[in-house]
Design an enzyme around this catalytic site. Structure first.
Site, PDB file in Angstrom:
ATOM      1  N   GLN A   1      56.022  -6.548 -19.068  1.00 45.12           N
ATOM      2  CA  GLN A   1      55.552  -6.115 -17.516  1.00 45.12           C
ATOM      3  C   GLN A   1      54.502  -7.122 -17.139  1.00 45.12           C
ATOM      4  O   GLN A   1      53.870  -7.832 -18.077  1.00 45.12           O
ATOM      5  CB  GLN A   1      55.202  -4.557 -17.773  1.00 45.12           C
ATOM      6  CG  GLN A   1      56.252  -3.744 -18.162  1.00 45.12           C
ATOM      7  CD  GLN A   1      55.931  -2.381 -18.038  1.00 45.12           C
ATOM      8  OE1 GLN A   1      55.043  -2.002 -17.309  1.00 45.12           O
ATOM      9  NE2 GLN A   1      56.820  -1.444 -18.783  1.00 45.12           N
TER      10      GLN A   1
ATOM     11  N   ASN B   1      67.158   5.069 -15.038  1.00 44.05           N
ATOM     12  CA  ASN B   1      66.700   4.020 -16.131  1.00 44.05           C
ATOM     13  C   ASN B   1      66.855   4.378 -17.571  1.00 44.05           C
ATOM     14  O   ASN B   1      66.634   5.672 -17.813  1.00 44.05           O
ATOM     15  CB  ASN B   1      65.040   3.653 -15.834  1.00 44.05           C
ATOM     16  CG  ASN B   1      64.563   2.724 -17.122  1.00 44.05           C
ATOM     17  OD1 ASN B   1      64.743   1.590 -17.012  1.00 44.05           O
ATOM     18  ND2 ASN B   1      63.860   3.300 -17.829  1.00 44.05           N
ATOM     19  N   GLU B   2      67.472   3.646 -18.118  1.00 43.68           N
ATOM     20  CA  GLU B   2      67.852   3.817 -19.637  1.00 43.68           C
ATOM     21  C   GLU B   2      68.500   5.148 -19.861  1.00 43.68           C
ATOM     22  O   GLU B   2      67.842   5.982 -20.604  1.00 43.68           O
ATOM     23  CB  GLU B   2      66.533   3.438 -20.431  1.00 43.68           C
ATOM     24  CG  GLU B   2      66.186   1.969 -20.587  1.00 43.68           C
ATOM     25  CD  GLU B   2      65.316   1.608 -21.506  1.00 43.68           C
ATOM     26  OE1 GLU B   2      64.780   2.424 -22.290  1.00 43.68           O
ATOM     27  OE2 GLU B   2      65.067   0.352 -21.751  1.00 43.68           O
TER      28      GLU B   2
ATOM     29  N   GLU C   1      54.925  -0.696 -14.427  1.00 47.66           N
ATOM     30  CA  GLU C   1      55.394   0.531 -14.579  1.00 47.66           C
ATOM     31  C   GLU C   1      53.904   1.432 -14.662  1.00 47.66           C
ATOM     32  O   GLU C   1      52.916   0.774 -14.957  1.00 47.66           O
ATOM     33  CB  GLU C   1      56.019   0.883 -15.948  1.00 47.66           C
ATOM     34  CG  GLU C   1      56.489   2.128 -16.516  1.00 47.66           C
ATOM     35  CD  GLU C   1      57.300   2.407 -17.435  1.00 47.66           C
ATOM     36  OE1 GLU C   1      57.644   1.205 -18.106  1.00 47.66           O
ATOM     37  OE2 GLU C   1      57.701   3.472 -17.683  1.00 47.66           O
TER      38      GLU C   1
ATOM     39  N   GLU D   1      64.649  -5.719 -17.951  1.00 43.37           N
ATOM     40  CA  GLU D   1      63.495  -5.378 -18.646  1.00 43.37           C
ATOM     41  C   GLU D   1      63.946  -6.456 -19.796  1.00 43.37           C
ATOM     42  O   GLU D   1      64.832  -6.340 -20.442  1.00 43.37           O
ATOM     43  CB  GLU D   1      63.405  -4.015 -19.287  1.00 43.37           C
ATOM     44  CG  GLU D   1      62.963  -3.151 -18.237  1.00 43.37           C
ATOM     45  CD  GLU D   1      62.734  -1.671 -18.794  1.00 43.37           C
ATOM     46  OE1 GLU D   1      62.440  -1.724 -20.101  1.00 43.37           O
ATOM     47  OE2 GLU D   1      62.425  -0.780 -18.135  1.00 43.37           O
TER      48      GLU D   1
HETATM   49  O1  AHR Z   1      58.853  -1.479 -20.777  1.00 45.35           O
HETATM   50  C1  AHR Z   1      58.465  -0.570 -21.665  1.00 45.35           C
HETATM   51  C2  AHR Z   1      59.654   0.428 -21.653  1.00 45.35           C
HETATM   52  O2  AHR Z   1      60.812  -0.183 -22.317  1.00 45.35           O
HETATM   53  C3  AHR Z   1      60.144   1.128 -20.480  1.00 45.35           C
HETATM   54  O3  AHR Z   1      59.767   2.203 -19.890  1.00 45.35           O
HETATM   55  C4  AHR Z   1      61.510   1.436 -21.118  1.00 45.35           C
HETATM   56  O4  AHR Z   1      62.522   1.505 -19.879  1.00 45.35           O
HETATM   57  C5  AHR Z   1      61.865   0.639 -22.160  1.00 45.35           C
HETATM   58  O5  AHR Z   1      62.363   1.409 -23.066  1.00 45.35           O
END
Ligand code: AHR
Length: 500
Positions: A353, A172-173, A25, A304
């Site tokens: 990540q 996303n989310e 990210e 994730e």
């Molecule tokens: O990985 C960090 C964050 O965690 C991401 O941006 C988000 O999708 C999640 O809440």
């Protein structure tokens, strides 16, 4: 003595290589510094990508890379990241530290990175704050070959040929940073946006990923499927190919999280107990998916996962930089065994990540790079990629220091690769006990065994001063028996055995 019984004749499901996927990210030092240093950097690079990082990721057979977020994705306007770099918009990265994002890493750079890595692409679109047109044009820009405004723009920016988008996330989310939507609202938005994620290439379908639940929000899964899973479509997988799930391990809860390096035995077991919760989460979300999709055409995509600790002292709280110890190695080993065992439904997972953020496999400091304990676990488990999970079970006993956080002493998974080699991965969660394992291979003789191990004391980690403290070592303590094999797995370790 713990019995490990393996029935290699009973093949359960394919372990899709994407289970060993990664996530990068625009957050902290993941993309900038960690991966992309620019062509003019004194750090060795190819077209701006760090050579050391690319080489290390190729070694663990990185299968797929998710980009550009995360929360960043739902604020990302892709046109900011194309064209001459000096003209690219400078924006504020509102989610992550309020720093300036100069957009020097954009669509072209991402595809160049994936080319160098030789991995599949997983682009996450902006549903939260972007328009349908913007998402649709991004897909056209990336994948259309022929005469069209976006294909022409891409050619003008130096890339005549379209790229391949293997997976596309439609938001996303969206229950949180991606727009704070309720499931019903998101599901209808998903239906609309995904319509315009066109397949311009009939030979290569884009797999569309719908935003799934946060942890144990089973209602989200049910509501989204109710609205989005269309029984009347002959191929509903054209409509939705995957449903995501996000789960992070915070030993002390979301607010406090807990130190990455300073923890005691109790917190060790608590952390591993929380990692094991992944098994229940997958089972319960999968049960709901089974109601709609009994043929399991839709994949569960855990895009994730990983540990999320308090940031390293003195670092930007918005950069999510944390160290990585043997505890992370165990979390990785346990979780990957769980994914393997659920590979009938879980067909992609992306560790959060890749570099310098959360449970990273690599850390960098200037020109230095180190491989974390988690990296070495991925290196040992890579042999499961594209193998067939086979039936296996192991005797376990409950250990831990508190009744509240019990854990089994051992976890395992076993696969067979295309050459008939069995790959056994085992974790020993105990801080003190070594366990003797009696491996029984049904209807199979053992000719040879090779092994590798990641073992150390619980706080052991790699630093830039001592980057090799935790590493993969040869494990040659295995005896072949008439039933199979026998060995002792040391406390606090992760082992991989290759059996012919
Ligand atoms: O990985 C960090 C964050 O965690 C991401 O941006 C988000 O999708 C999640 O809440």
């Amino acid at each position: 003595m713990a019995r490990l019984v393996i029935n290699a004749n009973k093949k359960v499901s394919k372990i899709h290589k994407e289970i060993y996927g990664h996530f990068s990210e625009h957050l902290g030092r993941c993309i900038y510094e960690g991966i992309y240093v620019g062509e003019d950097s004194p750090i060795e690079n190819v077209n701006g990508m760090r050579t050391d990082v690319v080489e290390a990721l190729k070694e663990i057979w990185i299968p797929v890379l998710r980009w550009p977020g995360g929360c960043f994705a739902d604020e990302y306007h892709w046109m900011d990241g194309i064209g001459p770099k000096e003209n690219r918009k400078k924006i504020i990265n509102t989610h992550w530290g309020g720093v300036v994002e100069d957009n020097s890493f954009g669509t072209h750079e991402y595809f160049e990175l994936c080319r160098q890595l030789g991995c599949e692409t997983y682009v996450n679109g902006n549903l939260g704050s972007g328009t349908v047109q913007e998402m649709s044009e991004w897909v056209e820009y990336m994948t259309f070959q022929g005469v069209s405004p976006m294909a022409e723009l891409r050619a003008k920016n130096g890339h005549d040929d379209p790229w391949k988008v293997d997976f596309f996330g439609v938001g996303n989310e969206n229950w949180g940073c991606g727009g704070n939507m309720n499931p019903d609202f998101y599901a209808n938005e998903y239906r609309r946006y995904q319509t315009y994620v066109r397949d311009y290439n009939s030979d290569h379908k884009i797999q569309k990923i719908c935003c799934g639940a946060n942890v144990d929000d089973y209602e989200w899964t049910r509501e989204v499927l109710k609205t989005c899973f269309n029984h009347s479509l002959p191929q509903h997988h054209g409509f939705m190919d995957g449903l995501s799930l996000h789960y992070y391990v915070h030993p002390e809860g979301w607010e406090i999280k807990g130190s990455a390096t300073d923890f005691d035995d109790k917190v060790w077991y608590k952390t591993l107990n929380k990692a094991l919760f992944m098994d229940e989460l997958i089972s319960r979300h999968a049960t709901i998916m089974d109601e709609y999709d009994p043929k399991k055409e839709i994949a569960m995509i855990v895009d994730e996962w990983g540990t999320w600790f308090t940031v390293e002292p003195g670092t930007n709280p918005g950069f999510l930089y944390q160290q990585n110890t043997m505890r992370d190695a165990l979390v990785a080993g346990i979780t990957l065994n769980i994914f393997n065992k659920h590979s009938d439904r879980v067909r992609m997972a992306n560790l959060a990540q890749m570099v310098n953020v959360l449970q990273a496999v690599l850390l960098t400091e200037g020109e230095k790079m180190l491989k974390t304990p988690t990296y070495h676990v991925f290196d040992m488990y890579k042999y499961h990629q594209e193998g067939m999970l086979v039936d296996s079970c192991i005797d376990t006993e409950t250990i831990g220091v508190e009744e509240e956080y019990p854990v089994p002493n051992l976890t395992e998974s076993v696969s067979v690769d295309k050459d008939g080699v069995l790959h056994i991965t085992i974790t020993n969660l105990s801080l003190e006990e070594n366990y003797e394992i009696d491996g029984v291979l049904l209807d199979q003789d053992v000719e040879s065994v090779t092994g590798e191990i990641v073992v150390n004391e619980m706080h052991a980690m790699n630093t830039f001063e001592a980057p090799e403290t935790v590493r993969k070592e040869v494990f040659d303590q295995v005896t072949i028996t008439d039933k199979g094999l026998k060995f002792t797995i040391p406390a606090c370790s992760v082992v991989h055995l290759a059996v012919k």
